[in-house]
Motif scaffolding. Structure first.
Motif, PDB file in Angstrom:
ATOM      1  N   GLY A  50       5.044 136.494 105.265  1.00 13.40           N
ATOM      2  CA  GLY A  50       3.939 135.600 105.606  1.00 13.40           C
ATOM      3  C   GLY A  50       4.416 134.232 106.052  1.00 13.40           C
ATOM      4  O   GLY A  50       3.664 133.498 106.699  1.00 13.40           O
ATOM      5  N   PHE A  51       5.667 133.858 105.693  1.00 15.12           N
ATOM      6  CA  PHE A  51       6.248 132.646 106.252  1.00 15.12           C
ATOM      7  C   PHE A  51       6.520 132.885 107.738  1.00 15.12           C
ATOM      8  O   PHE A  51       6.747 134.020 108.171  1.00 15.12           O
ATOM      9  N   LEU A  52       6.544 131.822 108.493  1.00 16.23           N
ATOM     10  CA  LEU A  52       6.898 131.938 109.899  1.00 16.23           C
ATOM     11  C   LEU A  52       8.379 132.316 110.013  1.00 16.23           C
ATOM     12  O   LEU A  52       9.188 131.959 109.154  1.00 16.23           O
ATOM     13  N   PRO A  53       8.752 133.043 111.071  1.00 13.48           N
ATOM     14  CA  PRO A  53      10.151 133.473 111.215  1.00 13.48           C
ATOM     15  C   PRO A  53      11.146 132.314 111.138  1.00 13.48           C
ATOM     16  O   PRO A  53      12.198 132.441 110.503  1.00 13.48           O
ATOM     17  N   GLU A  54      10.805 131.178 111.750  1.00 15.55           N
ATOM     18  CA  GLU A  54      11.749 130.053 111.730  1.00 15.55           C
ATOM     19  C   GLU A  54      11.897 129.474 110.316  1.00 15.55           C
ATOM     20  O   GLU A  54      12.970 128.986 109.943  1.00 15.55           O
ATOM     21  N   GLU A  55      10.820 129.540 109.505  1.00 17.12           N
ATOM     22  CA  GLU A  55      10.926 129.079 108.122  1.00 17.12           C
ATOM     23  C   GLU A  55      11.862 129.986 107.330  1.00 17.12           C
ATOM     24  O   GLU A  55      12.708 129.508 106.558  1.00 17.12           O
ATOM     25  N   ARG A  56      11.694 131.305 107.491  1.00 19.08           N
ATOM     26  CA  ARG A  56      12.546 132.244 106.760  1.00 19.08           C
ATOM     27  C   ARG A  56      14.011 132.096 107.176  1.00 19.08           C
ATOM     28  O   ARG A  56      14.912 132.117 106.328  1.00 19.08           O
ATOM     29  N   ILE A  58      13.208 131.389  94.961  1.00 20.25           N
ATOM     30  CA  ILE A  58      12.199 132.199  94.277  1.00 20.25           C
ATOM     31  C   ILE A  58      11.561 133.071  95.339  1.00 20.25           C
ATOM     32  O   ILE A  58      10.970 132.561  96.297  1.00 20.25           O
ATOM     33  N   SER A  59      11.681 134.390  95.178  1.00 23.57           N
ATOM     34  CA  SER A  59      11.320 135.292  96.271  1.00 23.57           C
ATOM     35  C   SER A  59      10.539 136.495  95.786  1.00 23.57           C
ATOM     36  O   SER A  59      10.640 136.906  94.621  1.00 23.57           O
ATOM     37  N   THR A  60       9.773 137.071  96.693  1.00 29.00           N
ATOM     38  CA  THR A  60       9.225 138.404  96.496  1.00 29.00           C
ATOM     39  C   THR A  60      10.306 139.410  96.889  1.00 29.00           C
ATOM     40  O   THR A  60      11.470 139.043  97.082  1.00 29.00           O
ATOM     41  N   SER A  61       9.920 140.657  97.071  1.00 33.79           N
ATOM     42  CA  SER A  61      10.884 141.684  97.488  1.00 33.79           C
ATOM     43  C   SER A  61      11.392 141.454  98.902  1.00 33.79           C
ATOM     44  O   SER A  61      12.269 142.187  99.367  1.00 33.79           O
ATOM     45  N   ALA A  62      10.897 140.418  99.596  1.00 35.31           N
ATOM     46  CA  ALA A  62      11.312 140.156 100.981  1.00 35.31           C
ATOM     47  C   ALA A  62      12.819 139.904 101.092  1.00 35.31           C
ATOM     48  O   ALA A  62      13.411 140.141 102.145  1.00 35.31           O
ATOM     49  N   LEU A  63      13.455 139.435 100.000  1.00 30.43           N
ATOM     50  CA  LEU A  63      14.903 139.200 100.021  1.00 30.43           C
ATOM     51  C   LEU A  63      15.677 140.305  99.306  1.00 30.43           C
ATOM     52  O   LEU A  63      16.850 140.149  99.013  1.00 30.43           O
ATOM     53  N   GLU A  64      14.984 141.423  99.041  1.00 31.96           N
ATOM     54  CA  GLU A  64      15.621 142.496  98.267  1.00 31.96           C
ATOM     55  C   GLU A  64      16.741 143.176  99.041  1.00 31.96           C
ATOM     56  O   GLU A  64      17.737 143.589  98.474  1.00 31.96           O
ATOM     57  N   MET A  65      16.571 143.326 100.351  1.00 30.89           N
ATOM     58  CA  MET A  65      17.581 144.034 101.132  1.00 30.89           C
ATOM     59  C   MET A  65      17.528 143.577 102.583  1.00 30.89           C
ATOM     60  O   MET A  65      16.561 142.944 103.013  1.00 30.89           O
ATOM     61  N   GLY A  66      18.610 143.900 103.303  1.00 30.58           N
ATOM     62  CA  GLY A  66      18.640 143.661 104.737  1.00 30.58           C
ATOM     63  C   GLY A  66      19.056 142.271 105.151  1.00 30.58           C
ATOM     64  O   GLY A  66      19.169 141.995 106.335  1.00 30.58           O
ATOM     65  N   THR A 119      21.275 131.020  91.900  1.00 31.59           N
ATOM     66  CA  THR A 119      20.330 131.940  91.266  1.00 31.59           C
ATOM     67  C   THR A 119      19.218 132.368  92.221  1.00 31.59           C
ATOM     68  O   THR A 119      18.673 131.556  92.976  1.00 31.59           O
ATOM     69  N   ILE A 120      18.874 133.653  92.150  1.00 30.21           N
ATOM     70  CA  ILE A 120      17.710 134.168  92.858  1.00 30.21           C
ATOM     71  C   ILE A 120      16.723 134.691  91.825  1.00 30.21           C
ATOM     72  O   ILE A 120      17.095 135.394  90.883  1.00 30.21           O
ATOM     73  N   VAL A 121      15.471 134.301  91.966  1.00 30.71           N
ATOM     74  CA  VAL A 121      14.394 134.746  91.085  1.00 30.71           C
ATOM     75  C   VAL A 121      13.490 135.671  91.888  1.00 30.71           C
ATOM     76  O   VAL A 121      12.985 135.281  92.949  1.00 30.71           O
ATOM     77  N   PHE A 122      13.293 136.889  91.395  1.00 31.08           N
ATOM     78  CA  PHE A 122      12.408 137.836  92.060  1.00 31.08           C
ATOM     79  C   PHE A 122      11.095 137.934  91.296  1.00 31.08           C
ATOM     80  O   PHE A 122      11.085 138.161  90.080  1.00 31.08           O
ATOM     81  N   THR A 123       9.980 137.776  92.003  1.00 29.45           N
ATOM     82  CA  THR A 123       8.658 137.975  91.411  1.00 29.45           C
ATOM     83  C   THR A 123       8.036 139.232  92.004  1.00 29.45           C
ATOM     84  O   THR A 123       8.564 139.835  92.937  1.00 29.45           O
ATOM     85  N   LYS A 124       6.867 139.607  91.480  1.00 35.25           N
ATOM     86  CA  LYS A 124       6.202 140.823  91.934  1.00 35.25           C
ATOM     87  C   LYS A 124       5.004 140.547  92.826  1.00 35.25           C
ATOM     88  O   LYS A 124       4.315 141.490  93.235  1.00 35.25           O
ATOM     89  N   ALA A 125       4.736 139.274  93.125  1.00 32.56           N
ATOM     90  CA  ALA A 125       3.554 138.961  93.936  1.00 32.56           C
ATOM     91  C   ALA A 125       3.778 137.651  94.680  1.00 32.56           C
ATOM     92  O   ALA A 125       4.459 136.749  94.182  1.00 32.56           O
ATOM     93  N   ARG A 126       3.190 137.553  95.859  1.00 38.00           N
ATOM     94  CA  ARG A 126       3.323 136.330  96.656  1.00 38.00           C
ATOM     95  C   ARG A 126       2.764 135.123  95.925  1.00 38.00           C
ATOM     96  O   ARG A 126       3.350 134.038  95.940  1.00 38.00           O
TER      97      ARG A 126
END
Length: 541
Positions: free
Chosen positions: A84-90, A106-114, A50-57
């Motif tokens: 805002g996470f460090l690249p190695e964390e992401r 649990i993610s913001t739109s950062a995992l929405e695409m790409g 499951t992925i949970v998308f929120t609207k705010a950090r």
């Protein structure tokens, strides 16, 4: 086509094979965040990745924190993810998700695409993402493993979410919104020209049309030493080797490093547009569900120093705004309604913050701050209240500023139902007296430097926006205003003052004045001369 300068062929239907998709719209009886955690738990325990998308950090971090308190074992199989996470964390979270080591994120739109996030089965949307396009994009992250998938949209007590649940056909039957692009945005062009010249020298002949269009920008880049003439004087070259490294895709104003006060180790980053609101002295910065207290904001060094704390509260900024019309580009015509769109100057000061309890969100106290102002020049639109608005409000016993403020909140909340944008793409301010308007009025402006066309499109949709605001205020069962109609989660004044009944009457007055509504170009980008009187009391969204 306007952006690339070449024609495109539309592919209107997907031929990709996929299993059945189920979509569930839910109006939670209690907290949508509690509902999100319960839904996540049921899905993960049922074997659904499951992925949970929120609207705010902040909500992303708070949800994971609350999950850990409720069920530590389940929280160990889920991670939070955001910009805002460090690249190695992401990268580590992405790897573990793709490998099946995590059961949820649990993610913001950062995992929405790409990013390929592997075989996910279920998507939980904590609040409507703001557009049909974003909704289907996030829903499309699941169901790629050859199994049926489900998307659950949990409505927030928010004007747009509640309106959508009352009009579900607007989600399932409406095509994706028209993308707004402003190819003449000079702030964007300045960065793109330098990056283009670093890839290949800009030819004064072959690229002449583009360079002529942005001649003032090119001149400024040459004066600043970001561009230089080539040895043959027929080309322009970039002096920086990799200028795209300084172009942020996630924010404006340059980045700040967030470091541990004791060791100096970097724990995260924040862009300049967010730093006063999220990392002011005394702020609680949430990172991977852990609270950090900001002890110093070093503006010259572009560093935020923080120390690890164990608290059950978080902070929310309070702000004041002033606005000035620099140039009117379009004006309302053909009716009694007065307003327009154009370039603004907005001065915002973070004057303090609230401490709110993590559970229940109760306000514990308010504290003052002394920070420098942030000045921006966005595009926006403005509406003047009727000339007799103050007299009418007094006769009805309404609070005029509260009425304007409530109408501003409702309009910003519903604008994404008409124009491709998100509430976070917008700002607003309501004033009992604005010198350039000659009385009370409302401003709504874009958060993007230089504008992307939201304000111009919104001005054309203004009558329909006011109709939707009237419908929302008339149907909402609350007595004096609630998050489902006029309260805003990002209000810099703590949602004070608000007058829902007055906003409904004011909206009806504006609609009555809009008979024959049209939009016309202002005369040669008319300059709006400021009056001598200062701005009156105002409220900022």
């Amino acid at each position: 086509a306007a952006l690339a300068g070449v024609p495109f062929r539309q592919i209107a239907e997907s031929g990709a094979p996929r299993e059945a998709r189920h979509f569930l719209l839910v109006r939670p009886a209690a907290s949508p965040y509690t509902a999100a955690l319960e839904t996540l738990g049921e899905l993960v325990r049922g074997g659904q990745k499951t992925i949970v998308f929120t609207k705010a950090r902040r909500i992303t971090e708070l949800l994971w924190t609350w999950l850990e308190r409720r069920d530590r074992e389940l929280a160990g199989r889920v991670r939070s993810y955001r910009a805002g996470f460090l690249p190695e964390e992401r990268r580590d979270i992405e790897r573990r998700l793709f490998a099946g080591e995590l059961d949820g994120v649990i993610s913001t739109s950062a995992l929405e695409m790409g990013i390929d996030v592997g075989g996910l089965d279920a998507c939980v949307l904590v609040g409507y993402p703001g557009s049909v396009m974003a909704t289907w994009q996030r829903s499309g992250r699941v169901g790629r493993s050859g199994r049926d998938s489900i998307t659950v949209l949990l409505a927030l007590p928010d004007a747009l979410d509640q309106w959508l649940l009352d009009h579900p056909h607007q989600l399932v039957g409406r095509p994706c919104e028209q993308l707004l692009v402003d190819p003449d945005n000079e702030l964007v062009a300045a960065q793109h020209l330098v990056c283009a010249a670093a890839e290949r020298p800009l030819d004064l002949a072959a690229d002449g049309e583009l360079l002529a269009r942005f001649a003032p920008v090119v001149g400024e880049l040459l004066r600043d030493g970001r561009l230089a003439r080539g040895a043959d004087s027929e080309t322009l070259i970039a002096l920086a080797r990799r200028p795209w490294r300084d172009v942020s895709l996630r924010g404006t104003g340059g980045g700040f490093a967030i470091v541990e006060a004791a060791s100096g180790a970097t724990i995260g980053t924040v862009d300049g547009a967010r730093v006063f609101g999220e990392c002011h002295p005394g702020a609680i910065y949430l990172h991977a569900g852990r609270p950090w207290a900001v002890v110093e904001l070093d503006l010259p060094g572009r560093r935020v120093r923080a120390e690890r704390v164990d608290v059950d509260w978080y902070t929310s900024p309070l702000a004041e705004k002033e606005t000035e019309i620099l140039e009117e580009l379009e004006t309302i015509a053909g009716c009694g309604l007065r307003g327009g769109s154009g370039r603004l100057r907005v001065t915002e000061r973070t004057i303090g913050f609230e401490r709110r309890r993590s559970q229940g969100l109760d306000v514990l106290d308010r504290q003052s701050l002394d920070l420098p102002p942030v000045v921006s020049e966005p595009h926006g639109l403005w509406i003047s209240a009727p000339a007799d608005a103050a007299t009418r409000a007094e006769a009805r016993g309404d609070n005029l500023l509260g009425s304007l403020h409530a109408l501003e909140h409702a309009a910003i909340g519903l604008l994404p139902s008409l124009v491709l944008c998100d509430r976070n793409d917008l700002g607003g301010i309501s004033l009992a007296v604005h010198p350039q308007l000659g009385g009370p009025g409302i401003f709504v402006y874009e958060a993007h430097a230089g504008g992307v066309g939201i304000a111009r499109r919104a001005l054309r949709e203004l009558p329909e926006l006011l109709r939707r605001v009237e419908q929302l205020l008339d149907r909402c069962p609350c007595e004096s205003g609630c998050p489902a109609c006029v309260q805003s989660p990002k209000c810099g004044n703590g949602n004070r003052p608000l007058d829902k009944a007055g906003a409904l009457q004011l909206t009806r007055d504006l609609l009555a004045a809009a008979e024959g509504y049209a939009v016309a170009p202002a005369a040669d980008g008319r300059q709006v001369a400021p009056a001598g009187a200062p701005e009156g009391a105002g409220s900022a969204a």
